[in-house]
Structures are given as structure tokens and as C-alpha cells.
Design an enzyme around this catalytic site. Structure first.
Site, mmCIF file in Angstrom:
data_model
loop_
_atom_site.group_PDB
_atom_site.id
_atom_site.type_symbol
_atom_site.label_atom_id
_atom_site.label_comp_id
_atom_site.label_asym_id
_atom_site.label_seq_id
_atom_site.Cartn_x
_atom_site.Cartn_y
_atom_site.Cartn_z
ATOM 1 C CD GLU A 128 -2.836 -1.043 2.414
ATOM 2 O OE1 GLU A 128 -3.780 -2.020 2.438
ATOM 3 O OE2 GLU A 128 -2.793 -0.125 3.250
ATOM 4 C CB ALA A 131 1.388 -0.731 4.230
ATOM 5 N NE ARG A 270 36.434 0.741 -26.818
ATOM 6 C CZ ARG A 270 36.390 1.642 -27.792
ATOM 7 N NH1 ARG A 270 36.600 1.560 -29.081
ATOM 8 N NH2 ARG A 270 36.476 3.122 -27.232
ATOM 9 C CD GLN A 281 47.080 -7.713 -13.245
ATOM 10 O OE1 GLN A 281 47.649 -6.727 -12.631
ATOM 11 N NE2 GLN A 281 47.311 -9.027 -12.897
ATOM 12 N N GLY A 343 31.907 1.831 -21.494
ATOM 13 C CA GLY A 343 32.363 3.146 -21.732
ATOM 14 C C GLY A 343 31.214 3.925 -22.187
ATOM 15 C CD GLU A 367 7.969 -10.893 -2.491
ATOM 16 O OE1 GLU A 367 8.368 -11.949 -2.060
ATOM 17 O OE2 GLU A 367 7.243 -10.282 -2.511
ATOM 18 N N GLY A 368 10.796 -7.102 -0.734
ATOM 19 C CA GLY A 368 11.712 -6.535 0.338
ATOM 20 C C GLY A 368 12.846 -6.015 0.128
ATOM 21 C CB THR A 369 13.992 -2.489 0.511
ATOM 22 O OG1 THR A 369 14.222 -2.736 1.934
ATOM 23 C CG2 THR A 369 12.922 -1.623 0.115
#
Length: 543
Positions: A128, A131, A270, A281, A343, A367-369
Site C-alpha cells: 500500500e 505499507a 575492444r 588487470q 564506456g 519482495e523486501g528492500t
């Protein structure tokens, strides 16, 4: 064990992938995203031709009876194709969950049978405006209709927000406060007084339909009360979190790997400074390898939790929270780094990584932060620490020491260092009452997630090889060692920082955390990252 046999699962995955290759091209998915369009025809095909919705429905109701492991595998593949479409499928599974978990035998037979045979889209009406993750704050009311002293139905009034499939579903499960407490009701799309808002203009998952629901004195017969008893709604919602959070964890996993599978081949073609980016690396060890490692650590934990759910273990909400937290945060970071890795190209809508990043972000919210996951993890494991007087993680570390002696390449010894450091941090928080600081409690959730996933990755990497990704055991062992090092360093360094910041009084805390041992365990890190980078390039070559 619940679930499909291997042959059937592989058939479902193969059918899904072939359909996606044929129908869900990049150009089509980008067009859906641009138009902010819900693909009715795609959902109809996934349900009617592929039968994807049957995976979530028990066999006795004309479904396939898939288990948690099957749901994870299919969810990962769906998310790797398109998270918006995957969300539409999730919504049907989630929406039918209150019936599957709490419905009477008659309700299950009728509604699950209809969903299976008619391919009905379903929506889960819990959230809601005020909620969200806190279902205990809901305002929607269900007033009983009484005739001759008997409850014959209910009139439901309220508003629901952010409902997936909200504007397109045929059946809705609606959570409302009845006199006996929070209760689920089944509401059909054409009920009088039931209207839907316009589709939300969302940042991502634009191929999904998300809409508000408005219920104005909507009448439902008493037999639409799920389970036939008021006040069971929150219990029923909690009962499925292990499954649904595992499903969203798989979404994060699939989205993250979808980004990496585009980035790794791109890096091979690339050329910068006379050589491919895949040979540098500074590029691979920042933007590719750490993300692949976190995703595979999350996978190990997802599979471990799924197997336990399929074995009938109850009360795995915390494990579901750990899986969702790490997998979705890892997926979101992998997608973000994929844009950086491409990039300027990655920042354009022509490249799928831009769309994937916008899509995968939602997995850290619905589904829940992630913050609710951190709180859930910390709260539950804090209680275990207190109940066992600090033995829980120390005992687990001792089990890892045994694995280290027989399987020294899995990173188990370093994961044990992480768990022991975690036990020290938790005990320091107990002695100095540091969990009175809300931030400390949330940070504990993060540290616990890293340490537990490192432990499970080390335990399973050799004995439970995965078939979901083309990486051999040796490569995954190197990944487990990298994640164990990351977890141990994170628990010790962050634990020391946050406990000191909150006012811990032990001047010997650094020694108790065994920082010298944890620093020594970093030896070989670059060698392992070089090896994993090489293997990723071999597994995902440029076309």
C-alpha cells in the site's frame, strides 16, 4: 525431495530458451522498453505454449509441481532474457501463493485448477502507499456482511500500490484487515467497485505492468476468504518468503550474468593502448572478476537454500533473505559495472547493458528492500548468537577447518576466519549494547551475508558443481577463495570500524579479530583473479 526430475527441468529450460531466441530478440525487447508496453502475446505464449506457469502449480491441481530449485533455474533464465517479462511471471506465482499456502482444499482445487487450465494472470495485492515492506501497517479494511447471524461475505475498501500485473490480471489476492486481523481474499478483476490505475511509468522493467488498485466497497463472498479463518494473512505471507525471495535472488543472478555475458566478449574485441581490454588487470580485476565471484557465491547459497526447501525444511526466511540480499546487490553492481566497462557505448540505449541496469535495480527493492533484508538477517542471526552464547559461528568455523584439511583449495580456512571474526564482532556488540544503534544492526546484516555465503561457497564448490554456468570446478574454487578473502576482510575491517564508531570499549578488539591472519590470507589473490579472468574469457568468447 520436491521438484522436477533433471530431464523435465532441462526440457523446460530448453523450450524457454528456444522460444526466447526465436521471439524475444534484442530489438523487440528494446522496442517494448521504449514503448513502455506490456507484451500480452508473450505472456500468453509463455503460459499457453511453454506452460511456464504450470511450474509453480502442484501436480494435483494440473500443474508440474516444480520445487524451489526448479523455480531458481527457470527464474534465472527468465531474468537473463528480460526482467520485465520475468516479473509478470513472478506476479502470478506470488499472487497464487496465499492460496497455495493457506487455502482450503476446495479453494486450492478451484483456483489453482483455473490458473493452470486457463492460464490466468494473477496479481498479489499486499503493498500500500504507506505499507511497503511493512505489511503490518496496512490500511485496507474488510468489513463482514452478516445475514441471519452468519457472515456471508465481506466488503473491502482500500488502495494497493506498486502491484505487478495490477492492470492486466484476471485474479487478485488482496490482503485486508478483517475484524480478526490481516486476511487474504480472492478478488476477480471485474468485481463491482474494483478499479485499476494507469500503468506506472517506471525506471526499468517497463515490459511489466505495474498499477495501483482501488477497492471501493468491493463485495466478495465468504468463500473467497483464503483458508476460511480471519487473521492468518501475515503468517501466510511469511510462509512463502523463503520461496519468493529465492526467486528474486535468481532474478538478480540472471540479470547480473546477462550484463557480464555481454561485457566479457566486448572486452575481448575492444582495443585500448594496443591490446584488448580483456588483457588489462585494471579493467578485468575491477569490472568483471569481482562481479562474477559475488554472483557465483550467491548462486551457491541459492542452491543450498533451494535444496533445503525442497527437502521440506521450514523457517528458511533468513536464508531466503541472505540469498536475495547478496544476489540482487551483486546483480545490480554487475550491471552498473557493465555500463562502465562499455564506456560511452554502455550509456546509450542501443546497448542492452543500459536496459539491464535499469531493470535489475528493482530486484533490490521488491519482495523486501535490501535494507529490510539486512535487518531481517541481523535480527535473526543476532538471536542465534545470543541463544548459543556465541557458539553458532565458531562451531561453523570449526566445520570449515575440517573441510580445509581435506579440500585445501576451496577457501574454507579463510571463510572460517570470516566466521570467527563475525562471532567476535557480534559479541562485542552484545557486551557494549551496540545494536541500540540501528545502523550497526543493518551493517551486521551485510557482514553476515558475506560471511555465510563465503562459508557455503567453500563447503559446496567441490561437492556440488553447478550446471548453470560453463565454469569448471577449478575455476569455481578460485572464485570461492576470492570471495572468502573478501568476506574475511570485510567482516574484520568493517566490523572494527563500525563497532569503534558506535563506542566499543575493548582496546584489544583488533587482535581478537585476527587481522594478521586475515591479511596473510590475501596472499595469492591477484594470481587467482588472473586465473578467473582467463577462464571467463574462455567460457564466454566473442562471436
Amino acid at each position: 525431495m520436491a521438484g522436477l526430475d533433471t530431464q523435465t527441468l532441462n526440457m523446460v529450460l530448453s523450450t524457454l530458451q528456444k522460444y526466447a531466441e526465436r521471439e524475444l530478440t534484442n530489438a523487440y525487447l528494446l522496442e517494448l522498453d521504449y514503448k513502455d508496453e506490456f507484451p500480452h502475446a508473450v505472456l500468453e505464449a509463455l503460459y499457453g505454449d511453454v506452460g511456464l506457469h504450470l511450474l509453480f502449480i502442484p501436480e494435483e491441481f494440473d500443474g508440474m509441481g516444480g520445487g524451489a530449485y526448479d523455480i531458481y533455474r527457470v527464474s534465472e533464465v527468465m531474468a537473463s532474457i528480460d526482467l520485465g517479462i520475468a516479473t509478470g511471471v513472478l506476479a502470478t506465482f506470488l499472487g497464487s501463493d496465499p492460496i497455495t499456502v493457506g487455502g482450503t482444499p476446495e479453494q486450492k482445487t478451484y483456483w489453482m485448477g483455473r490458473i493452470a487450465n486457463e492460464g490466468l494472470l494473477v496479481a498479489y495485492g499486499a503493498t500500500e502507499p504507506q505499507a511497503g515492506s511493512d505489511l503490518g501497517s496496512l490500511k485496507t479494511k474488510a468489513e463482514p456482511v452478516i445475514e441471519d447471524g452468519k457472515v456471508t461475505g465481506y466488503r473491502i475498501t482500500g488502495r494497493k500500490q506498486w502491484i505487478s500485473n495490477g492492470g492486466v490480471a484476471k485474479v487478485y489476492t488482496i490482503l485486508a484487515n478483517a475484524p480478526g486481523g490481516a486476511t487474504w481474499f480472492v478478488v476477480e478483476h471485474d468485481a463491482e467497485g474494483f478499479t485499476k490505475g494507469k500503468p506506472e511509468d517506471k525506471h526499468g522493467i517497463r515490459a511489466s505492468n505495474t498499477a495501483a488498485l482501488f477497492l471501493d466497497n468491493v463485495y466478495v463472498p465468504a468463500d473467497r476468504l483464503v483458508g476460511g479463518v480471519e487473521g492468518q494473512g501475515l503468517i501466510q505471507a511469511q510462509a512463502v518468503f523463503g520461496y519468493t525471495r529465492l526467486m528474486v535472488a535468481a532474478f538478480g543472478l540472471g540479470g547480473g550474468w546477462a550484463a557480464l555475458k555481454r561485457t566479457i566478449p566486448y572486452s575481448q574485441v575492444r582495443i585500448q593502448g594496443g591490446a584488448p581490454l580483456s588483457q588489462k588487470q585494471g579493467y578485468t580485476h575491477k569490472l568483471i572478476v569481482p562481479n562474477a565471484v559475488r554472483l557465483e557465491a550467491a548462486r551457491a547459497y541459492i542452491e543450498w537454500t533451494a535444496e533445503r526447501l525442497d527437502g521440506g525444511e521450514p523457517d528458511l526466511q533468513t536464508e531466503g533473505a541472505v540469498a536475495k540480499y547478496l544476489a540482487t546487490e551483486a546483480g545490480n553492481k554487475a550491471a552498473e559495472d557493465a555500463i562502465q566497462a562499455h564506456g560511452g557505448y554502455g550509456y546509450t540505449k542501443e546497448y542492452m547493458v543500459e536496459k539491464i541496469k535499469r531493470d535489475v535495480k528493482i530486484t533490490t527493492i521488491y519482495e523486501g528492500t535490501s535494507e529490510i533484508m539486512e535487518w531481517t538477517i541481523a535480527r535473526d542471526r543476532w538471536q542465534l548468537h545470543l541463544k548459543t552464547r556465541g557458539a553458532y559461528y565458531n562451531d561453523w568455523a570449526a566445520r570449515l577447518d575440517k573441510i580445509q584439511r581435506t579440500e585445501p583449495n576451496n577457501g574454507a580456512g579463510t571463510a572460517a576466519l570470516a566466521l570467527r571474526a563475525l562471532a567476535v564482532v557480534l559479541e562485542r556488540c552484545r557486551v557494549d549494547r551496540l545494536t541500540r544503534n540501528q545502523h550497526i544492526l543493518f551493517r551486521l546484516g551485510e557482514l553476515i551475508a558475506y560471511a555465510e555465503t563465503a562459508a557455503i561457497f567453500a563447503e559446496r564448490v567441490q561437492s556440488h558443481p553447478t550446471t548453470a554456468i560453463p565454469l569448471d570446478v577449478t575455476t569455481r574454487q578460485a572464485m570461492a577463495r576470492i570471495h572468502a578473502r573478501d568476506a574475511a576482510l570485510k567482516v574484520a575491517d568493517d566490523g572494527l570500524r563500525w563497532t569503534i564508531g558506535a563506542g566499543q570499549t575493548d582496546p584489544n578488539l583488533a587482535g581478537s579479530l585476527n587481522l594478521p591472519g586475515i591479511y596473510q590470507a590475501q596472499a595469492g589473490l591477484i594470481e587467482d583473479m588472473d586465473f578467473v579472468s582467463k577462464k571467463l574469457n574462455e567460457a564466454f568468447p566473442a562471436a
